[in-house]
Design a protein around this motif. Structure first.
Motif, mmCIF file in Angstrom:
data_model
loop_
_atom_site.group_PDB
_atom_site.id
_atom_site.type_symbol
_atom_site.label_atom_id
_atom_site.label_comp_id
_atom_site.label_asym_id
_atom_site.label_seq_id
_atom_site.Cartn_x
_atom_site.Cartn_y
_atom_site.Cartn_z
ATOM 1 N N LEU A 174 49.503 30.565 39.577
ATOM 2 C CA LEU A 174 49.926 29.641 38.520
ATOM 3 C C LEU A 174 50.312 30.418 37.253
ATOM 4 N N PRO A 175 51.448 30.087 36.649
ATOM 5 C CA PRO A 175 51.862 30.771 35.406
ATOM 6 C C PRO A 175 51.140 30.191 34.184
ATOM 7 N N VAL A 176 49.821 30.274 34.232
ATOM 8 C CA VAL A 176 48.947 29.697 33.205
ATOM 9 C C VAL A 176 47.855 30.722 32.907
ATOM 10 N N ASN A 177 47.494 30.851 31.647
ATOM 11 C CA ASN A 177 46.473 31.825 31.256
ATOM 12 C C ASN A 177 45.085 31.441 31.772
ATOM 13 N N ASP A 178 44.234 32.438 31.902
ATOM 14 C CA ASP A 178 42.841 32.193 32.265
ATOM 15 C C ASP A 178 42.199 31.239 31.254
ATOM 16 N N GLY A 179 41.400 30.303 31.754
ATOM 17 C CA GLY A 179 40.650 29.424 30.886
ATOM 18 C C GLY A 179 41.485 28.584 29.940
ATOM 19 N N ALA A 180 42.691 28.204 30.379
ATOM 20 C CA ALA A 180 43.590 27.453 29.497
ATOM 21 C C ALA A 180 43.358 25.952 29.534
ATOM 22 N N ALA A 181 42.639 25.443 30.543
ATOM 23 C CA ALA A 181 42.585 24.002 30.777
ATOM 24 C C ALA A 181 41.172 23.438 30.696
ATOM 25 N N ASP A 182 41.071 22.276 30.066
ATOM 26 C CA ASP A 182 39.861 21.471 30.170
ATOM 27 C C ASP A 182 39.858 20.700 31.487
ATOM 28 N N VAL A 183 41.062 20.284 31.901
ATOM 29 C CA VAL A 183 41.218 19.460 33.099
ATOM 30 C C VAL A 183 42.413 19.938 33.897
ATOM 31 N N VAL A 184 42.234 20.055 35.200
ATOM 32 C CA VAL A 184 43.343 20.292 36.128
ATOM 33 C C VAL A 184 43.513 19.039 36.986
ATOM 34 N N LEU A 185 44.747 18.593 37.124
ATOM 35 C CA LEU A 185 45.081 17.451 37.970
ATOM 36 C C LEU A 185 45.998 17.909 39.091
ATOM 37 N N SER A 186 45.853 17.326 40.267
ATOM 38 C CA SER A 186 46.804 17.588 41.346
ATOM 39 C C SER A 186 46.846 16.369 42.258
ATOM 40 N N VAL A 187 47.927 15.615 42.142
ATOM 41 C CA VAL A 187 48.104 14.382 42.908
ATOM 42 C C VAL A 187 48.948 14.695 44.148
ATOM 43 N N PHE A 188 48.269 14.829 45.285
ATOM 44 C CA PHE A 188 48.935 15.165 46.551
ATOM 45 C C PHE A 188 49.848 16.387 46.385
ATOM 46 N N GLY A 189 49.342 17.377 45.665
ATOM 47 C CA GLY A 189 50.133 18.574 45.400
ATOM 48 C C GLY A 189 49.521 19.824 45.994
ATOM 49 N N VAL A 190 48.328 20.200 45.505
ATOM 50 C CA VAL A 190 47.688 21.424 45.972
ATOM 51 C C VAL A 190 47.374 21.354 47.464
ATOM 52 N N ILE A 191 47.319 20.144 48.026
ATOM 53 C CA ILE A 191 47.013 20.000 49.459
ATOM 54 C C ILE A 191 48.103 20.608 50.346
ATOM 55 N N PHE A 192 49.249 20.956 49.768
ATOM 56 C CA PHE A 192 50.310 21.590 50.551
ATOM 57 C C PHE A 192 50.285 23.116 50.421
ATOM 58 N N ALA A 193 49.261 23.657 49.792
ATOM 59 C CA ALA A 193 49.152 25.109 49.650
ATOM 60 C C ALA A 193 48.991 25.770 51.014
ATOM 61 N N THR A 194 49.723 26.848 51.241
ATOM 62 C CA THR A 194 49.595 27.577 52.503
ATOM 63 C C THR A 194 48.271 28.325 52.584
ATOM 64 N N ASP A 195 47.690 28.642 51.439
ATOM 65 C CA ASP A 195 46.392 29.323 51.377
ATOM 66 C C ASP A 195 45.475 28.494 50.480
ATOM 67 N N PRO A 196 44.721 27.545 51.058
ATOM 68 C CA PRO A 196 43.889 26.670 50.238
ATOM 69 C C PRO A 196 42.907 27.417 49.348
ATOM 70 N N ALA A 197 42.282 28.450 49.876
ATOM 71 C CA ALA A 197 41.297 29.194 49.080
ATOM 72 C C ALA A 197 41.951 29.837 47.862
ATOM 73 N N ALA A 198 43.127 30.410 48.050
ATOM 74 C CA ALA A 198 43.834 31.031 46.931
ATOM 75 C C ALA A 198 44.209 29.992 45.879
ATOM 76 N N ALA A 199 44.650 28.828 46.322
ATOM 77 C CA ALA A 199 45.014 27.770 45.384
ATOM 78 C C ALA A 199 43.794 27.276 44.612
ATOM 79 N N LEU A 200 42.659 27.151 45.286
ATOM 80 C CA LEU A 200 41.434 26.730 44.604
ATOM 81 C C LEU A 200 40.951 27.800 43.619
ATOM 82 N N ARG A 201 41.121 29.069 43.976
ATOM 83 C CA ARG A 201 40.746 30.139 43.044
ATOM 84 C C ARG A 201 41.593 30.069 41.778
ATOM 85 N N GLU A 202 42.870 29.715 41.938
ATOM 86 C CA GLU A 202 43.739 29.596 40.776
ATOM 87 C C GLU A 202 43.310 28.431 39.886
ATOM 88 N N ILE A 203 42.912 27.332 40.499
ATOM 89 C CA ILE A 203 42.413 26.206 39.707
ATOM 90 C C ILE A 203 41.175 26.625 38.933
#
Length: 259
Positions: free
Chosen positions: A90-119
């Protein structure tokens, strides 16, 4: 490979708008909240959060969908920072968010663990994430299964491995290893309406996933067979005597960054 900028995803985005409303309601975002909408598409959740006063970054891998989101934001007089980026970087800085939202989005990640680490990475220590996932049940899932069986016959290949995002028992350990705690899982249903089962299937023919399947179906002369199979499923499931109405189950997960 699905090109999410192809076709007309806007039709599906409009259908999913009530889910974004539910997610943003549950998130409690407002003024002075920093939000990241992961796989924001045409901006449903991002725009709702911005309308409530949040500072919002929306990330998506499809430039055309980001352009649609920008147009929608401008039309509503909303400021949303929309960025092209990958779920695993994700092109977002570390610790930039109070809240992350993903509406039927991150579920299409080819690497779920990597996507969750980014969140987890972009969340602040007390941050939280809300993620929706389809449950493999109900009429829309059955409709897609009918089309998939035709596709498997005309274009055989190894079955696609899919992570069970809907299942808390599958998600919890992967989330934990990625720096997140699965706090809640809320079942829900999306009401889907159209003029008829035929109209619903035809409206979905420009969905990016439908377009990805079309060449193989057309080469095999099986396009109409797949359409008929989907319509048969929806006719059987239809809840409306005069139009088309079904309910599609999904879950809303609430996650927290592990301190």
């Amino acid at each position: 490979m699905v090109d999410w900028g192809a076709g007309r995803y806007e039709t599906t985005a409009e259908e999913l708008a009530p889910v974004s409303e539910r997610v943003v309601d549950r998130s409690g975002v407002g003024a002075d909240t920093d939000v990241v909408d992961v796989a924001c598409g045409t901006g449903n959740a991002a725009l709702l959060a911005a309308a409530r006063g949040a500072r919002v970054i929306g990330v998506d891998g499809a430039p055309r969908l980001l352009a649609v989101a920008r147009e929608r934001a401008a039309a509503r007089g909303l400021e949303v920072d929309l960025r092209e980026g990958d779920l695993a970087a994700l092109p977002v800085n570390d610790g930039a968010a109070d809240v992350v939202l993903s509406v039927f989005g991150v579920i299409f990640a080819t690497d779920p663990a990597a996507a969750l680490r980014e969140i987890a990475r972009v969340l602040r220590p007390d941050g939280r994430a809300l993620v929706t996932a389809w449950v493999p049940a109900g009429p829309i899932d059955a409709m897609l299964g009918a089309a998939g069986r035709v596709m498997a016959r005309v274009a055989p290949g190894p079955p696609r491995k899919r992570f069970a995002w809907f299942d808390p028992e599958a998600l919890a350990p992967v989330a934990r290893e990625s720096g997140l705690t699965l706090a809640t899982t809320e079942p829900a249903e999306l009401e889907i309406r159209a003029a008829s089962p035929e109209a619903y299937v035809d409206a979905g023919s420009e969905h990016p996933m439908a377009l990805a399947m079309r060449p193989a179906l057309e080469r095999a002369g099986a396009g109409e067979e797949a359409r008929a199979a989907m319509i048969d499923v929806l006719r059987e499931a239809n809840e409306s005597p005069s139009a088309f109405l079904v309910h599609s189950p999904y879950v809303l997960h609430g996650l927290r960054r592990t301190s």
